[in-house]
Design a protein around this motif. Sequence first.
Motif, short mmCIF file in Angstrom:
data_model
loop_
_atom_site.label_atom_id
_atom_site.label_comp_id
_atom_site.label_asym_id
_atom_site.label_seq_id
_atom_site.Cartn_x
_atom_site.Cartn_y
_atom_site.Cartn_z
N UNK A 217 -30.42 20.96 24.20
CA UNK A 217 -31.42 22.02 24.28
C UNK A 217 -31.16 22.94 25.47
N UNK A 218 -31.75 24.12 25.40
CA UNK A 218 -31.73 25.06 26.52
C UNK A 218 -32.62 24.54 27.64
N UNK A 219 -32.28 24.97 28.86
CA UNK A 219 -33.03 24.56 30.05
C UNK A 219 -34.52 24.84 29.84
N UNK A 220 -35.33 23.80 29.99
CA UNK A 220 -36.78 23.93 29.84
C UNK A 220 -37.31 23.55 28.49
N UNK A 221 -36.42 23.41 27.49
CA UNK A 221 -36.87 23.01 26.16
C UNK A 221 -36.89 21.49 26.00
N UNK A 222 -36.40 20.77 27.00
CA UNK A 222 -36.40 19.31 26.98
C UNK A 222 -37.08 18.77 28.21
N UNK A 223 -36.73 17.55 28.56
CA UNK A 223 -37.40 16.86 29.65
C UNK A 223 -36.45 16.34 30.73
N UNK A 224 -35.19 16.72 30.65
CA UNK A 224 -34.23 16.20 31.62
C UNK A 224 -34.34 16.94 32.95
N UNK A 225 -34.12 16.24 34.08
CA UNK A 225 -34.22 16.86 35.40
C UNK A 225 -32.94 17.60 35.78
N UNK A 226 -32.71 18.75 35.14
CA UNK A 226 -31.45 19.45 35.34
C UNK A 226 -31.26 19.90 36.79
N UNK A 227 -32.34 20.29 37.45
CA UNK A 227 -32.23 20.65 38.86
C UNK A 227 -31.74 19.49 39.70
N UNK A 228 -32.24 18.30 39.42
CA UNK A 228 -31.77 17.11 40.13
C UNK A 228 -30.30 16.84 39.83
N UNK A 229 -29.91 17.06 38.58
CA UNK A 229 -28.50 16.87 38.23
C UNK A 229 -27.61 17.84 39.01
N UNK A 230 -28.04 19.10 39.11
CA UNK A 230 -27.24 20.07 39.86
C UNK A 230 -27.15 19.67 41.33
#
Length: 271
Positions: A217-230
């Motif tokens: 999914x696009x950023x914000x359409x799911x629940x994963x902590x993408x900022x934490x991953x970055x």
Amino acid sequence: MNITGSNFSYQHLPFERFLDDAADLGRSELELWGIAPHLHVPRASDAEARAIRRQAESRGLRVRCLTPEQVMYPVNVASPVTWLRAESVAMFRRAAELCVELGAELLLLTPGRGFEDEPVEAAWRRSVDAVGEIAAYAGALGVTCVLEPLQRVESNLVNDSRTLARMLDEIGAPNLGAVLDTVGMATAGEGVDDYFDALGDRVRHVHLIDGSPAGHLAWGDGELPLGDYLEALGRRGYGGAMTFELFGDGSYAFDPRPVVERCLEAVRTFS
């Protein structure tokens, strides 16, 4: 952050539209999804690949990674069916040749799968032999390969960082690295540190995508902590490229540019 332009979700639009959007959105490198009609590896000629390279370069873009379609298409390097395995290996060998014409330094591979009712070790051995053959051929052409774990519904061989490290160790090819896909990572219950603990600097490519935890999914359409991953990628010293591999339910492909813009803005806001 080196976020590539990618034609994931552009399959229902002309290839030139994708290139124009990538350039207009400030991208400098590309991950090309090798899918018809944009770049169907079994049919693409050297001349067609060189034409794609010229089209990209005329817009200030260069191809970094070629990712042949290998999940939806009948491609399986670990198949017990001899003709399918042989044709799959041949497809990747051809993809390595196209990488040369495209100027792409990376060729993305996946491990395939065996039958669910056969011993896993038999399919594992077929995968190791096939990926090793492809990597050796690509290496002779000056191309680096990267191997991506898949979700369990996609492969019964390599689903997490530990099994990926084991396969890379068994193959032992100096030009074979690892892909960190955030959805595949999350569905396996892992985080960025797990990948770098297992693989270190062999992580050479990243697919940065949201999910619930699956979904691409696009950023914000799911629940994963993408900022934490970055943050974790930065802390672990990752300096390679990252790609938004956007599929979702297929609706992104109706009008992909706003979705890509939203992802890029999220990265800018984070950084």
